[in-house]
Design a protein around this motif. Sequence first.
Motif, PDB file in Angstrom:
ATOM      1  N   THR A 129       0.852  -1.200   0.000  1.00 19.98           N
ATOM      2  CA  THR A 129       0.000   0.000   0.000  1.00 19.98           C
ATOM      3  C   THR A 129       0.882   1.243   0.000  1.00 19.98           C
ATOM      4  OG1 THR A 129      -0.161   0.151   2.432  1.00 19.98           O
ATOM      5  CG2 THR A 129      -1.782  -1.219   1.290  1.00 19.98           C
ATOM      6  N   ASP A 130       0.419   2.284  -0.662  1.00 18.10           N
ATOM      7  CA  ASP A 130       1.177   3.532  -0.757  1.00 18.10           C
ATOM      8  C   ASP A 130       0.794   4.500   0.349  1.00 18.10           C
ATOM      9  OD1 ASP A 130       2.370   2.577  -3.058  1.00 18.10           O
ATOM     10  OD2 ASP A 130       0.928   3.570  -4.392  1.00 18.10           O
ATOM     11  N   CYS A 131       1.775   5.195   0.876  1.00  9.44           N
ATOM     12  CA  CYS A 131       1.508   6.325   1.779  1.00  9.44           C
ATOM     13  C   CYS A 131       1.019   7.473   0.905  1.00  9.44           C
ATOM     14  CB  CYS A 131       2.768   6.706   2.541  1.00  9.44           C
ATOM     15  SG  CYS A 131       3.340   5.416   3.681  1.00  9.44           S
ATOM     16  N   HIS A 132      -0.220   7.888   1.126  1.00 15.54           N
ATOM     17  CA  HIS A 132      -0.893   8.732   0.142  1.00 15.54           C
ATOM     18  C   HIS A 132      -0.762  10.226   0.393  1.00 15.54           C
ATOM     19  CE1 HIS A 132      -3.808   8.117   3.431  1.00 15.54           C
ATOM     20  NE2 HIS A 132      -4.270   9.320   3.120  1.00 15.54           N
ATOM     21  N   ARG A 133      -0.250  10.616   1.557  1.00 10.67           N
ATOM     22  CA  ARG A 133      -0.266  12.048   1.842  1.00 10.67           C
ATOM     23  C   ARG A 133       0.963  12.501   2.625  1.00 10.67           C
ATOM     24  NH1 ARG A 133      -5.549  15.370   4.086  1.00 10.67           N
ATOM     25  NH2 ARG A 133      -4.973  17.369   3.152  1.00 10.67           N
ATOM     26  N   LEU A 134       1.532  13.603   2.177  1.00 13.34           N
ATOM     27  CA  LEU A 134       2.669  14.239   2.833  1.00 13.34           C
ATOM     28  C   LEU A 134       2.320  15.701   3.069  1.00 13.34           C
ATOM     29  CD1 LEU A 134       5.725  14.140   3.683  1.00 13.34           C
ATOM     30  CD2 LEU A 134       6.234  14.881   1.342  1.00 13.34           C
ATOM     31  N   THR A 135       2.590  16.171   4.274  1.00 16.53           N
ATOM     32  CA  THR A 135       2.360  17.576   4.592  1.00 16.53           C
ATOM     33  C   THR A 135       3.683  18.198   5.007  1.00 16.53           C
ATOM     34  OG1 THR A 135       0.137  17.031   5.361  1.00 16.53           O
ATOM     35  CG2 THR A 135       0.989  19.177   5.976  1.00 16.53           C
ATOM     36  N   THR A 136       4.060  19.280   4.349  1.00 12.20           N
ATOM     37  CA  THR A 136       5.373  19.898   4.569  1.00 12.20           C
ATOM     38  C   THR A 136       5.283  21.339   5.053  1.00 12.20           C
ATOM     39  OG1 THR A 136       5.523  20.625   2.245  1.00 12.20           O
ATOM     40  CG2 THR A 136       6.398  18.445   2.778  1.00 12.20           C
ATOM     41  N   GLU A 137       4.088  21.816   5.324  1.00 13.92           N
ATOM     42  CA  GLU A 137       3.913  23.178   5.824  1.00 13.92           C
ATOM     43  C   GLU A 137       2.946  23.150   7.005  1.00 13.92           C
ATOM     44  OE1 GLU A 137       2.487  25.610   2.667  1.00 13.92           O
ATOM     45  OE2 GLU A 137       4.318  25.464   1.475  1.00 13.92           O
ATOM     46  N   GLY A 138       3.324  23.806   8.084  1.00 12.01           N
ATOM     47  CA  GLY A 138       2.442  23.914   9.244  1.00 12.01           C
ATOM     48  C   GLY A 138       2.515  22.697  10.137  1.00 12.01           C
ATOM     49  N   ILE A 139       2.168  21.532   9.622  1.00  8.39           N
ATOM     50  CA  ILE A 139       2.401  20.269  10.294  1.00  8.39           C
ATOM     51  C   ILE A 139       3.252  19.399   9.374  1.00  8.39           C
ATOM     52  CG2 ILE A 139       0.341  20.337  11.746  1.00  8.39           C
ATOM     53  CD1 ILE A 139      -1.041  18.508   9.731  1.00  8.39           C
ATOM     54  N   ASP A 224       4.311  15.682  -4.932  1.00  9.23           N
ATOM     55  CA  ASP A 224       4.363  15.545  -6.393  1.00  9.23           C
ATOM     56  C   ASP A 224       3.921  16.797  -7.120  1.00  9.23           C
ATOM     57  OD1 ASP A 224       1.681  15.396  -5.762  1.00  9.23           O
ATOM     58  OD2 ASP A 224       1.329  13.493  -6.800  1.00  9.23           O
ATOM     59  N   SER A 225       3.122  17.637  -6.458  1.00  6.58           N
ATOM     60  CA  SER A 225       2.649  18.871  -7.087  1.00  6.58           C
ATOM     61  C   SER A 225       3.479  20.084  -6.706  1.00  6.58           C
ATOM     62  CB  SER A 225       1.198  19.134  -6.685  1.00  6.58           C
ATOM     63  OG  SER A 225       1.109  19.416  -5.300  1.00  6.58           O
ATOM     64  N   GLY A 226       4.343  19.931  -5.720  1.00  8.87           N
ATOM     65  CA  GLY A 226       5.112  21.062  -5.220  1.00  8.87           C
ATOM     66  C   GLY A 226       4.392  21.850  -4.151  1.00  8.87           C
ATOM     67  N   ALA A 227       3.124  21.506  -3.883  1.00 11.02           N
ATOM     68  CA  ALA A 227       2.360  22.172  -2.833  1.00 11.02           C
ATOM     69  C   ALA A 227       2.784  21.634  -1.470  1.00 11.02           C
ATOM     70  CB  ALA A 227       0.868  21.954  -3.052  1.00 11.02           C
ATOM     71  N   GLY A 228       2.329  22.288  -0.413  1.00 16.04           N
ATOM     72  CA  GLY A 228       2.695  21.875   0.933  1.00 16.04           C
ATOM     73  C   GLY A 228       1.919  20.690   1.445  1.00 16.04           C
ATOM     74  N   ASP A 229       0.986  20.194   0.644  1.00 16.09           N
ATOM     75  CA  ASP A 229       0.129  19.093   1.083  1.00 16.09           C
ATOM     76  C   ASP A 229      -0.285  18.296  -0.146  1.00 16.09           C
ATOM     77  OD1 ASP A 229      -1.667  17.420   2.315  1.00 16.09           O
ATOM     78  OD2 ASP A 229      -3.095  18.978   2.876  1.00 16.09           O
ATOM     79  N   GLY A 230       0.110  17.023  -0.184  1.00 17.41           N
ATOM     80  CA  GLY A 230      -0.246  16.199  -1.336  1.00 17.41           C
ATOM     81  C   GLY A 230       0.468  14.866  -1.288  1.00 17.41           C
ATOM     82  N   ALA A 231       0.407  14.119  -2.344  1.00 19.64           N
ATOM     83  CA  ALA A 231       1.123  12.850  -2.410  1.00 19.64           C
ATOM     84  C   ALA A 231       2.624  13.116  -2.407  1.00 19.64           C
ATOM     85  CB  ALA A 231       0.731  12.089  -3.667  1.00 19.64           C
TER      86      ALA A 231
END
Length: 245
Positions: A129-139, A224-231
């Motif tokens: 199973t894939d880890c589906h979410r990474l958050t790099t801003e705020g938390i 993957d999108s360069g945003a602070g929250d996504g895969a």
Amino acid sequence: MDYPAQSRSHALTRRPQSSVLLVLAAMAVLALIVLTGCGSSDSSDSADGSAGSGSSAGADAGTCSYPSDSGAAAKDVAAPDETPQATGEVGAAIATSAGDLAITLDAEGTPCTVNSFLSLAEQKYFDDTDCHRLTTEGIFVLQCGDPTGTGSGGPGYSFADELDGSESYPAGTLAMANAGPDTNGSQFFVVYDDSSLPPDYTVFGTLDEASTKTVADIAAKGTDSGAGDGAPKEKVTIEAVTVGE
């Protein structure tokens, strides 16, 4: 409810199949506002709940409850036995495509949560199973445990929070994602840098320093999108969870 851009939380969510979502807030003050039932338009989330609700009262009597929920199981698994077998600290390892993560589970403080995690691991629920979410801003968290990879998958049952109101989320924390009070399922998150969150998320274990760094290195590559929250940009696949490592 939409908030001005400067007030929106950076959210980590578990998305049940009913599409009712819980917002994990970036800042404790914002979280207390968001968790009264308003959502962040950044992730189209809604939230419900208050800190400390649901303390797995059944565990005090030596048993746990795992009632079926409204969603079908993402993988065919049985609910755990109601009587936890593990005690004390339990060593385990999460083998991933990015490296092995050594974890210590707190079966004494969170017996029902650990009982569920071990049951799912034994049934190979987490395998491939894939880890589906990474958050790099705020938390700063990596979220895993959904075989569908969408944030909406679960094991087909839920169970109560195990909270005492003193929970904190420093780097190396292993905690449950949820969709409101007492809605734990299979999704969990790893904290790779100190994060400010309300004490609404059951902390059921820790990672060692090297494993925390492994996750931090993944996070350093961004989403993957360069945003602070996504895969995560670097795909992270759980290959297996083993106990006693």
